[in-house]
Scaffold this motif. Structure first.
Motif, PDB file in Angstrom:
ATOM      1  N   VAL A 206      35.933  52.020  22.118  1.00 44.97           N
ATOM      2  CA  VAL A 206      35.832  52.346  20.698  1.00 44.97           C
ATOM      3  C   VAL A 206      34.424  52.069  20.190  1.00 44.97           C
ATOM      4  O   VAL A 206      33.872  52.826  19.388  1.00 44.97           O
ATOM      5  CB  VAL A 206      36.879  51.535  19.907  1.00 44.97           C
ATOM      6  N   GLU A 207      33.818  50.993  20.701  1.00 45.10           N
ATOM      7  CA  GLU A 207      32.504  50.579  20.218  1.00 45.10           C
ATOM      8  C   GLU A 207      31.379  51.503  20.698  1.00 45.10           C
ATOM      9  O   GLU A 207      30.438  51.795  19.948  1.00 45.10           O
ATOM     10  CB  GLU A 207      32.203  49.151  20.668  1.00 45.10           C
ATOM     11  N   HIS A 208      31.449  51.969  21.956  1.00 46.65           N
ATOM     12  CA  HIS A 208      30.319  52.688  22.545  1.00 46.65           C
ATOM     13  C   HIS A 208      30.643  54.128  22.933  1.00 46.65           C
ATOM     14  O   HIS A 208      29.735  54.853  23.383  1.00 46.65           O
ATOM     15  CB  HIS A 208      29.806  51.932  23.778  1.00 46.65           C
ATOM     16  N   GLY A 209      31.884  54.538  22.772  1.00 45.15           N
ATOM     17  CA  GLY A 209      32.255  55.897  23.134  1.00 45.15           C
ATOM     18  C   GLY A 209      31.980  56.193  24.594  1.00 45.15           C
ATOM     19  O   GLY A 209      32.169  55.333  25.462  1.00 45.15           O
ATOM     20  N   GLU A 210      31.493  57.400  24.891  1.00 49.16           N
ATOM     21  CA  GLU A 210      31.211  57.826  26.268  1.00 49.16           C
ATOM     22  C   GLU A 210      29.722  57.725  26.601  1.00 49.16           C
ATOM     23  O   GLU A 210      29.248  58.342  27.561  1.00 49.16           O
ATOM     24  CB  GLU A 210      31.701  59.255  26.485  1.00 49.16           C
ATOM     25  N   ARG A 211      28.989  56.914  25.846  1.00 51.68           N
ATOM     26  CA  ARG A 211      27.531  56.861  26.005  1.00 51.68           C
ATOM     27  C   ARG A 211      27.098  56.569  27.439  1.00 51.68           C
ATOM     28  O   ARG A 211      26.257  57.276  28.015  1.00 51.68           O
ATOM     29  CB  ARG A 211      26.962  55.793  25.070  1.00 51.68           C
ATOM     30  N   GLU A 212      27.661  55.533  28.065  1.00 48.56           N
ATOM     31  CA  GLU A 212      27.238  55.173  29.419  1.00 48.56           C
ATOM     32  C   GLU A 212      27.694  56.191  30.459  1.00 48.56           C
ATOM     33  O   GLU A 212      27.025  56.396  31.477  1.00 48.56           O
ATOM     34  CB  GLU A 212      27.733  53.767  29.778  1.00 48.56           C
ATOM     35  N   LEU A 213      28.821  56.859  30.214  1.00 46.67           N
ATOM     36  CA  LEU A 213      29.232  57.935  31.120  1.00 46.67           C
ATOM     37  C   LEU A 213      28.242  59.101  31.044  1.00 46.67           C
ATOM     38  O   LEU A 213      27.906  59.708  32.069  1.00 46.67           O
ATOM     39  CB  LEU A 213      30.637  58.417  30.774  1.00 46.67           C
ATOM     40  N   ARG A 214      27.775  59.416  29.838  1.00 47.57           N
ATOM     41  CA  ARG A 214      26.794  60.505  29.701  1.00 47.57           C
ATOM     42  C   ARG A 214      25.479  60.152  30.397  1.00 47.57           C
ATOM     43  O   ARG A 214      24.855  61.012  31.037  1.00 47.57           O
ATOM     44  CB  ARG A 214      26.556  60.808  28.223  1.00 47.57           C
ATOM     45  N   THR A 215      25.069  58.888  30.284  1.00 50.49           N
ATOM     46  CA  THR A 215      23.852  58.459  30.977  1.00 50.49           C
ATOM     47  C   THR A 215      24.033  58.571  32.482  1.00 50.49           C
ATOM     48  O   THR A 215      23.135  59.030  33.204  1.00 50.49           O
ATOM     49  CB  THR A 215      23.495  57.017  30.589  1.00 50.49           C
ATOM     50  N   THR A 216      25.189  58.153  32.965  1.00 46.86           N
ATOM     51  CA  THR A 216      25.474  58.261  34.397  1.00 46.86           C
ATOM     52  C   THR A 216      25.422  59.716  34.846  1.00 46.86           C
ATOM     53  O   THR A 216      24.844  60.039  35.894  1.00 46.86           O
ATOM     54  CB  THR A 216      26.855  57.654  34.715  1.00 46.86           C
ATOM     55  N   ALA A 217      26.007  60.603  34.046  1.00 46.66           N
ATOM     56  CA  ALA A 217      26.010  62.031  34.385  1.00 46.66           C
ATOM     57  C   ALA A 217      24.602  62.613  34.408  1.00 46.66           C
ATOM     58  O   ALA A 217      24.328  63.566  35.141  1.00 46.66           O
ATOM     59  CB  ALA A 217      26.875  62.795  33.388  1.00 46.66           C
ATOM     60  N   GLU A 218      23.698  62.037  33.633  1.00 42.42           N
ATOM     61  CA  GLU A 218      22.313  62.499  33.611  1.00 42.42           C
ATOM     62  C   GLU A 218      21.554  62.082  34.868  1.00 42.42           C
ATOM     63  O   GLU A 218      20.792  62.876  35.438  1.00 42.42           O
ATOM     64  CB  GLU A 218      21.613  61.930  32.377  1.00 42.42           C
ATOM     65  N   PHE A 219      21.779  60.849  35.321  1.00 40.59           N
ATOM     66  CA  PHE A 219      20.965  60.316  36.415  1.00 40.59           C
ATOM     67  C   PHE A 219      21.593  60.480  37.798  1.00 40.59           C
ATOM     68  O   PHE A 219      20.868  60.634  38.790  1.00 40.59           O
ATOM     69  CB  PHE A 219      20.682  58.830  36.174  1.00 40.59           C
ATOM     70  N   ALA A 220      22.919  60.399  37.912  1.00 38.58           N
ATOM     71  CA  ALA A 220      23.550  60.393  39.235  1.00 38.58           C
ATOM     72  C   ALA A 220      23.200  61.628  40.068  1.00 38.58           C
ATOM     73  O   ALA A 220      22.834  61.497  41.246  1.00 38.58           O
ATOM     74  CB  ALA A 220      25.063  60.244  39.091  1.00 38.58           C
ATOM     75  N   PRO A 221      23.265  62.847  39.520  1.00 32.49           N
ATOM     76  CA  PRO A 221      22.891  64.014  40.342  1.00 32.49           C
ATOM     77  C   PRO A 221      21.426  63.983  40.768  1.00 32.49           C
ATOM     78  O   PRO A 221      21.096  64.376  41.896  1.00 32.49           O
ATOM     79  CB  PRO A 221      23.188  65.202  39.419  1.00 32.49           C
ATOM     80  N   ARG A 222      20.553  63.524  39.890  1.00 29.89           N
ATOM     81  CA  ARG A 222      19.132  63.433  40.237  1.00 29.89           C
ATOM     82  C   ARG A 222      18.907  62.420  41.358  1.00 29.89           C
ATOM     83  O   ARG A 222      18.075  62.632  42.247  1.00 29.89           O
ATOM     84  CB  ARG A 222      18.321  63.049  39.006  1.00 29.89           C
ATOM     85  N   PHE A 223      19.661  61.325  41.319  1.00 32.71           N
ATOM     86  CA  PHE A 223      19.524  60.326  42.378  1.00 32.71           C
ATOM     87  C   PHE A 223      19.911  60.908  43.729  1.00 32.71           C
ATOM     88  O   PHE A 223      19.205  60.723  44.728  1.00 32.71           O
ATOM     89  CB  PHE A 223      20.384  59.101  42.061  1.00 32.71           C
ATOM     90  N   ARG A 224      21.029  61.619  43.781  1.00 31.87           N
ATOM     91  CA  ARG A 224      21.491  62.172  45.060  1.00 31.87           C
ATOM     92  C   ARG A 224      20.539  63.221  45.613  1.00 31.87           C
ATOM     93  O   ARG A 224      20.505  63.463  46.817  1.00 31.87           O
ATOM     94  CB  ARG A 224      22.895  62.743  44.905  1.00 31.87           C
ATOM     95  N   GLN A 225      19.776  63.856  44.734  1.00 30.69           N
ATOM     96  CA  GLN A 225      18.862  64.902  45.181  1.00 30.69           C
ATOM     97  C   GLN A 225      17.547  64.349  45.723  1.00 30.69           C
ATOM     98  O   GLN A 225      16.767  65.086  46.330  1.00 30.69           O
ATOM     99  CB  GLN A 225      18.559  65.852  44.010  1.00 30.69           C
ATOM    100  N   GLN A 226      17.313  63.052  45.530  1.00 32.23           N
ATOM    101  CA  GLN A 226      16.074  62.473  46.031  1.00 32.23           C
ATOM    102  C   GLN A 226      16.074  62.452  47.560  1.00 32.23           C
ATOM    103  O   GLN A 226      17.115  62.227  48.190  1.00 32.23           O
ATOM    104  CB  GLN A 226      15.891  61.039  45.510  1.00 32.23           C
ATOM    105  N   GLU A 227      14.910  62.650  48.138  1.00 29.40           N
ATOM    106  CA  GLU A 227      14.794  62.560  49.583  1.00 29.40           C
ATOM    107  C   GLU A 227      14.931  61.112  50.022  1.00 29.40           C
ATOM    108  O   GLU A 227      14.668  60.177  49.260  1.00 29.40           O
ATOM    109  CB  GLU A 227      13.442  63.118  50.039  1.00 29.40           C
ATOM    110  N   ALA A 228      15.339  60.930  51.266  1.00 32.17           N
ATOM    111  CA  ALA A 228      15.448  59.567  51.803  1.00 32.17           C
ATOM    112  C   ALA A 228      14.077  58.903  51.746  1.00 32.17           C
ATOM    113  O   ALA A 228      13.046  59.530  52.020  1.00 32.17           O
ATOM    114  CB  ALA A 228      15.970  59.605  53.230  1.00 32.17           C
ATOM    115  N   ARG A 229      14.075  57.626  51.357  1.00 30.84           N
ATOM    116  CA  ARG A 229      12.792  56.923  51.239  1.00 30.84           C
ATOM    117  C   ARG A 229      12.208  56.681  52.627  1.00 30.84           C
ATOM    118  O   ARG A 229      12.949  56.481  53.601  1.00 30.84           O
ATOM    119  CB  ARG A 229      12.985  55.591  50.516  1.00 30.84           C
ATOM    120  N   PRO A 230      10.896  56.655  52.760  1.00 28.14           N
ATOM    121  CA  PRO A 230      10.291  56.316  54.056  1.00 28.14           C
ATOM    122  C   PRO A 230      10.532  54.852  54.385  1.00 28.14           C
ATOM    123  O   PRO A 230      10.416  53.984  53.520  1.00 28.14           O
ATOM    124  CB  PRO A 230       8.801  56.605  53.836  1.00 28.14           C
ATOM    125  N   CYS A 231      10.913  54.565  55.595  1.00 25.66           N
ATOM    126  CA  CYS A 231      11.175  53.188  56.027  1.00 25.66           C
ATOM    127  C   CYS A 231       9.892  52.611  56.602  1.00 25.66           C
ATOM    128  O   CYS A 231       9.619  52.740  57.801  1.00 25.66           O
ATOM    129  CB  CYS A 231      12.308  53.147  57.052  1.00 25.66           C
TER     130      CYS A 231
END
Length: 583
Positions: free
Chosen positions: A312-337
């Motif tokens: 009730v206090e925050h609505g879906e705000r954090e879900l919307r943020t997750t939806a913004e970043f999660a696909p971008r994260f998965r699209q990143q190339e594997a980091r160099p080790c």
């Protein structure tokens, strides 16, 4: 089944170090709790206390769910949770699991079915060991999980192995050597075993588990202004991701919208959401770090105010943020080790050390699992693991049989086997006879807990280790987190083969500083520092590596546990073991 012997524990540790994972899939997972109940579905309130639906308040919940005080067994609730998670770009749930046939387990089959429909995955969070101290008690739990849940198509697997996370509580209910034995036992019994993700960012845990994580990064964020959140989180995880790369493990970075347990604990801990900006800052941090998995604490831990489920206090705000970043994260190339190698010891130094220890056996106190153990195995020195009962056998623990005895476990040990304090007396007699005791722990304070109770026995064995203080003082106390910036270790280059001049104090992970202090050493001790911590003003904060020749004829040595995880560790260990045999 008999308890594992010291040799079996050592063999399990060696086996775990050989496991390396190929590049794991990039995932976004969130911690999920199925422990809520209400009278309409479960016939009683479970975990919800003081529910006032009219005022939209719950006494045991920081915020009020949009779904109200729901029941985790309600099919409509489970369905809605999966819809929200899928829409937010979450890959799966880490389900809190408390034991066989407990009520928290009841919603799990329905969650797996719903997850399958929504193309989500589920894995488990192992919360507690049935019989702390007994690794055998974990095996029935894992058999149950593998048989009843892990065969489901929605259960998360990596390289064919079902994923199980292990919470900090459970991690500390067994030693790391015992966890290694558990994981190897279940691998042999039900190949290929499980993919185990431990709640620790330490190097030794990364050797034992298939991946490392932390459930709650709140201490890294506590009292931080908004602008400091991103750099604080990056510093907190950077070293852990590097060592996961080095050891072929899964690197996880956990983010949390905020934390507020002040309704259920007093005084409790609270961090600010900054109107959702704190969560965005953490997403930006993990995007830069690019771990294998991003973990979100939590989907629905309402008691601690960390939920991203709509409120009730925050609505879906954090879900919307997750939806913004999660696909971008998965699209990143594997980091160099590009993990930096450990500081190289000159080949002549290793050859000389092996020559000095030819025909000699180094004894290991029980539950050895620090980086010192793995270095000894790599250098190929002869070691023999001992049980506590071995330590008190007459004429067994002697300098002639074992010229060096190594304590390479955490903060706890057994002081008593048969008669009160018989282990302590055996260690003291060993030192009085000219033995060498080297404290090379994988936790901040060796010999701090005896027989399950706080005791702080290090000084009994001549180890001058200082504890923490609410107001740390240079040269007098340790600390929980650095009280001043720009701390660096000054190395004693006259005794360290191939060492540089200084090393930075760790910027992330467990920073509990427990220094050796010359002022605490017994009178008449020859005190030889190998690494000393200084601040930018030149103040001495104590020694992180030291050798002491005691007036009773014995010798003790100490290396602070985090230093054992740093690139200079081989150089410090070589010096300590070399000096231990010199007169």
């Amino acid at each position: 089944m008999k308890p594992p012997t010291a040799r079996e524990l050592l063999n399990a540790l060696q086996a775990r170090t050989k496991i390396r994972l190929a590049t794991p899939p990039k995932l976004v997972l969130t911690f999920y709790y199925g422990w809520y109940g209400n009278p309409a579905v479960s016939g009683r309130w479970l975990h919800w206390e003081g529910v006032d639906a009219n005022r939209q308040q719950i006494a045991s919940s920081t915020h009020y769910p949009v779904l109200g005080a729901y029941d985790s067994n309600d099919p409509q609730v489970i369905e809605q949770h999966c819809r929200w998670a899928r829409a937010a770009g979450i890959d799966g749930f880490i389900y809190s699991w408390w034991g066989i046939d407990r009520y928290e387990e009841k919603p799990l089959p329905a969650l797996l079915e719903a997850a399958q429909r929504h193309q989500l995955k589920v894995c488990l969070y192992y919360e507690q060991v049935p019989q702390p101290g007994d690794p055998r008690s974990v095996l029935p739990d894992l058999r149950h999980i593998l048989r009843k849940f892990a065969t489901h198509r929605a259960f998360l697997k990596v390289e064919g192995r079902p994923v199980v996370f292990f919470y900090d509580r459970a991690m500390h209910q067994l030693s790391l050597a015992q966890w290694a034995w558990v994981l190897e036992a279940i691998r042999r019994e039900a190949p290929p075993g499980i993919c185990a993700i431990g709640d620790s960012l330490g190097r030794t845990a990364a050797r034992v588990f298939d991946g490392i994580h932390t459930y709650n990064p709140v201490l890294a964020l506590l009292d931080k202004p908004l602008a400091a959140i991103r750099p604080a989180l990056e510093a907190y995880y950077r070293e852990a991701i590097r060592l996961a790369d080095e050891l072929g493990r899964i690197a996880c970075a956990t983010i949390i919208p905020a934390y507020d347990d002040t309704k259920i604990r007093k005084p409790g801990i609270r961090t600010d959401r900054f109107e959702g900006a704190a969560y965005r800052q953490q997403w930006q941090a993990v995007m830069h770090l690019n771990p294998d998995w991003v973990l979100i604490t939590s989907f629905n831990e309402w008691h601690e105010g960390s939920e991203i489920e709509p409120s009730v206090e925050h609505g879906e705000r954090e879900l919307r943020t997750t939806a913004e970043f999660a696909p971008r994260f998965r699209q990143q190339e594997a980091r160099p080790c590009l993990a930096p190698p450990l500081s190289a010891l000159p080949a002549t130094a290793i050859t000389a050390l092996r020559k000095a220890y030819r025909g000699k056996t180094i004894a290991l106190m029980p539950d050895a699992a620090s980086e010192a153990l793995f270095w000894l195995l790599d250098v190929n020195l002869s070691v023999e693991p001992l049980d506590y009962a071995d330590l008190i056998v007459p004429d067994r623990l002697t300098p002639t049989r074992y010229p060096v005895l190594v304590y390479a476990t955490g903060e706890a040990y057994r002081a008593t086997v048969n008669a009160p304090g018989d282990v302590d007396r055996a260690l003291q007699a060993y030192l009085a006879a000219g033995g060498v005791l080297l404290a090379l722990p994988n936790a901040p304070f060796p010999f701090y807990y005896a027989d399950g109770k706080e005791a702080n026995r290090a000084a009994q064995f001549g180890l001058p280790i200082a504890g923490s203080a609410s107001r740390p003082e240079a040269g007098k106390t340790g600390f929980e987190t650095p009280p001043v910036p720009s701390l660096r270790f000054q190395l004693n280059r006259s005794l360290l083969a191939g060492a540089g001049e200084t090393l930075p104090f760790p910027e992330g992970g467990d920073q509990r500083w427990r220094p050796a202090l010359r002022s605490l050493a017994p009178a008449g001790t020859t005190y030889i520092p190998l690494a000393t911590l200084y601040d930018a003003q030149g103040r001495n904060w104590g020694d992180s590596a030291v050798l002491l020749r005691l007036p009773n004829g014995g010798t003790v040595g100490y290396i602070w546990f985090r230093l054992l995880e740093m690139p200079a560790a081989p150089i410090l260990l070589e010096a300590l073991f070399r000096l231990a045999l010199s007169t």
